[in-house]
Design a protein around this motif. Sequence first.
Motif, PDB file in Angstrom:
ATOM      1  N   TYR A 709     -30.481  -5.669  -6.665  1.00  0.00           N
ATOM      2  CA  TYR A 709     -31.262  -6.807  -6.190  1.00  0.00           C
ATOM      3  C   TYR A 709     -32.631  -6.323  -5.734  1.00  0.00           C
ATOM      4  O   TYR A 709     -32.805  -5.176  -5.331  1.00  0.00           O
ATOM      5  N   LYS A 753     -34.975 -22.547  -0.566  1.00  0.00           N
ATOM      6  CA  LYS A 753     -33.547 -22.247  -0.741  1.00  0.00           C
ATOM      7  C   LYS A 753     -33.056 -22.680  -2.122  1.00  0.00           C
ATOM      8  O   LYS A 753     -32.342 -21.941  -2.815  1.00  0.00           O
ATOM      9  N   THR A 754     -33.483 -23.869  -2.567  1.00  0.00           N
ATOM     10  CA  THR A 754     -33.040 -24.369  -3.872  1.00  0.00           C
ATOM     11  C   THR A 754     -33.541 -23.478  -5.000  1.00  0.00           C
ATOM     12  O   THR A 754     -32.792 -23.111  -5.919  1.00  0.00           O
ATOM     13  N   VAL A 756     -34.495 -20.288  -4.889  1.00  0.00           N
ATOM     14  CA  VAL A 756     -33.863 -18.963  -4.851  1.00  0.00           C
ATOM     15  C   VAL A 756     -32.436 -19.030  -5.385  1.00  0.00           C
ATOM     16  O   VAL A 756     -31.992 -18.175  -6.154  1.00  0.00           O
ATOM     17  N   GLU A 757     -31.680 -20.062  -5.000  1.00  0.00           N
ATOM     18  CA  GLU A 757     -30.295 -20.175  -5.465  1.00  0.00           C
ATOM     19  C   GLU A 757     -30.227 -20.481  -6.955  1.00  0.00           C
ATOM     20  O   GLU A 757     -29.242 -20.139  -7.616  1.00  0.00           O
ATOM     21  N   GLN A 760     -29.716 -17.555  -8.655  1.00  0.00           N
ATOM     22  CA  GLN A 760     -28.464 -16.928  -8.202  1.00  0.00           C
ATOM     23  C   GLN A 760     -28.745 -15.849  -7.165  1.00  0.00           C
ATOM     24  O   GLN A 760     -28.089 -14.807  -7.109  1.00  0.00           O
ATOM     25  N   GLY A 761     -29.780 -16.116  -6.333  1.00  0.00           N
ATOM     26  CA  GLY A 761     -30.109 -15.240  -5.221  1.00  0.00           C
ATOM     27  C   GLY A 761     -29.744 -15.898  -3.908  1.00  0.00           C
ATOM     28  O   GLY A 761     -28.979 -16.875  -3.863  1.00  0.00           O
ATOM     29  N   SER A 762     -30.270 -15.380  -2.790  1.00  0.00           N
ATOM     30  CA  SER A 762     -29.975 -15.931  -1.470  1.00  0.00           C
ATOM     31  C   SER A 762     -31.187 -15.764  -0.572  1.00  0.00           C
ATOM     32  O   SER A 762     -32.039 -14.904  -0.796  1.00  0.00           O
ATOM     33  N   VAL A 763     -31.273 -16.635   0.447  1.00  0.00           N
ATOM     34  CA  VAL A 763     -32.328 -16.534   1.442  1.00  0.00           C
ATOM     35  C   VAL A 763     -31.701 -16.801   2.801  1.00  0.00           C
ATOM     36  O   VAL A 763     -30.836 -17.663   2.934  1.00  0.00           O
ATOM     37  N   ASP A 764     -32.079 -16.016   3.807  1.00  0.00           N
ATOM     38  CA  ASP A 764     -31.572 -16.240   5.156  1.00  0.00           C
ATOM     39  C   ASP A 764     -32.673 -15.938   6.153  1.00  0.00           C
ATOM     40  O   ASP A 764     -33.725 -15.387   5.794  1.00  0.00           O
ATOM     41  N   VAL A 777     -35.358 -12.716   1.311  1.00  0.00           N
ATOM     42  CA  VAL A 777     -35.044 -13.266  -0.015  1.00  0.00           C
ATOM     43  C   VAL A 777     -34.421 -12.155  -0.849  1.00  0.00           C
ATOM     44  O   VAL A 777     -34.978 -11.064  -0.966  1.00  0.00           O
ATOM     45  N   ARG A 778     -33.243 -12.415  -1.431  1.00  0.00           N
ATOM     46  CA  ARG A 778     -32.555 -11.470  -2.320  1.00  0.00           C
ATOM     47  C   ARG A 778     -32.463 -12.091  -3.708  1.00  0.00           C
ATOM     48  O   ARG A 778     -31.902 -13.182  -3.857  1.00  0.00           O
TER      49      ARG A 778
END
Length: 795
Positions: A709, A753-754, A756-757, A760-764, A777-778
């Motif tokens: 990633y 968020k939408t 990034v997903e 197929q990644g993630s955000v926190d 962000v990954r």
Amino acid sequence: MYRPRAVKKDRTVDPAGNIEAMKQPEDDIPRSSVRASKLLWTRDASGRLLFPNGHRHECLGDDAAFRTFLLRCHPDDRDVLLQLRKDFQTGHEPYETVFRIEDPRGGYRWIVEPVLPAIPGDTSPDRLVNAAFDVTARTVTSRRLTESERQFRNLVDGSLQGLYIHRDWKLLFVNRTAAEIFGYDSPEELLKVGDVSALMAPEEHERLWAYKTARQNGEDAPEYFITKGVKKDGSIIWAEYRVRIVDWNGAPAAQCAVVDVTKRKLAEEARRQSEELFSRVFKDGPMACAIAAPEDGRHYDVNEGWMKLVGYTREEALANSAVELGIWKHPEERVNFVEMLEKNGRVTSLETTFQTKSGEDVAIQVSAVYVHIGGEPRLFVVYEDITERKRTDAALRESEKRFKDIAEVSSDWIWECDESFRYSYLSDRFTQITGQPKQRFLGKTSQEIATNTDREWTDHLADLVAHRPFRDFMSKTEDEAGRIHYWSISGRPVFGPDGSFKGYRGTGTDCTDKVEAEAELIRHRDQLQALVDEATNELRQRADELSSALQKEMELRDQQRQFIATASHEFRTPLAIIDATAQRLKKQAQNNKLEPEDAIARVEKIRTAVQRMATLMESTLSAARMEEGKLAFEIGPCDVALLVLETCARQQEVSASHTITPDLRDMPASIQADTAALEQVFTNLLSNAVKYSPESRQIDVNGRAEDGYVVILVRDYGLGIDAEDLPNMFSKFFRAKSSTGIAGTGIGLNLVKTLVEMHQGSVDVRSARGTGSTFTVRLPIAGPASTTLRSVQAA
């Protein structure tokens, strides 16, 4: 090269005893030199000979007075002599050196030369007094002696025998082989041990002291003996010694030659033990044994077991062969025995019948092999009485026949399994009842052939492991056509005479038809109940859907009203900034008071407001596209590091009051992603970081690759977020309490968020009130899992 040997200033080494002649004043040097018994000369600063005496012919020849001294020296020695003369002229210290000079008869001669000033006490000597003498013969002899010693040492160290010399048990000399035998790295290490007794096993010390005393007293003691030695690591070896008394430095000493014979001793011991074991087996073993001649079967020896088996005495056996005694009831079987022996060199477990001396028939199993005894080939024969075993086998076969007859007429099938629970026997009724070949199941466990669930196996396996009887275990198996069969299995454990577990034995019944009939009845009952439940659930579901749709509609209306009001305010604020700034620019221009710096600052203010409106409009349009499912999503190579740097640069341009510091050294060169979507992600995160950091001006952006990633962190040191607001930060239209008074619509982070997903990644986010926030962000470097994705509409 040779180092000078310094001596006192007022004297030098003179092997001929002519020191006084070399101390004379300058005017007396020629006269004194004539009287000297060895070659004397003086040299000037350039090294030219001035006053050689009459002994010059010994080393220099007739023309020595007319040639430069250094030219006669060996090329390798010239630099040394030059440096020594310089040192002498600087420090005025006498010295002595050794060098090589041409021999008038060819080759070079070795010269020792002490040197001192021509005039004692001279502070700046330009002439030197030298006494030279020839040491060529001594040097050649010394070198030959050194070479002889080196060759002797190589011969001793290369010896296949270990050698050491000791006097009164104290080591004086050790060669390398001796060090290796006793496990030491070098002879020097072994010499440090000091005492020879350390190389001997403690139980051998007394014997070795007695041997030493006998040799010293001139008594008869062998030069050779074998004893136990101790290696460096404490292990025991067997060593063969040869000891002689030699002269060592003028006094007698013991010279010991050592050979490691451990392998030989072990082989001899193994042979002795083997012979002893053979003797015990033959004489005292429970089996009947005989040693016979291979050619005619004549007995050389028989044991007690043989005599008990056939009833003949040892004397009768030694006086007659097996044929003469007639112990083979069927002679043709002995012919077969001999043929097998000649063909294979041995006979193993041949069954035959012997006739004892009393005429009784005995079932025998014969084995034979060739052995060498006393260097002669002999035949070692073992006879085993299997009469009782043959009776038992016959009884067992009869019992098995009865069991098989009962099993084949039974209404169920009979089965057996071994201690590993693998089927070892299935009666023929198994195939007749189930229609399946029993070879398919033999060698397998019930668990390997059954389709029962793990839960169904739990109690049954507990019974098997505990060796408990069980009844009516329902085993489900699938045939080759895919049909499930239901077998009711019952069994009990089987134990050997010694109480050891041998396996299970039991019966099986096929109850497939019964189970399927019961299942069909249950299926009809369940089908009726399912129809009723389905109708009830459908009515309940429709009611829930209507209620949910109504609730969602009400929420959407509230969100739309809130968004319209917020968006109107958000657009109105930058428009007001633009209008007010434009009016000030116009007024200052009309009054000719417009300074370039002021104009630039106001234009930047307008640009910031425009950037704010553009970001808001882009986020709003993207959110609308996602709602309608029309957001284009193009996957391709993306230089994410360059993308983040450009986004930081744009944000820095419109946010001059803040400092944005990117660190992207560990980023990959490229990833698979939608460049436009990622640009919007990082634009929103950076604009938020600036907006919610009104007092703290530092924004950090870090990137790295991690486990497939790319990870990008955007950190600010501003207002931060309350802990209770963190779970809702990515919800649409949500505004945190800490954002009160700061313009915003609540759709930016939801859009981040939408997008990034969709990759197929993630955000926190990690944050606390008053300490700033970090958004992480990954994104997968290889892109979304669907590699064929090229244009996807957001759902």
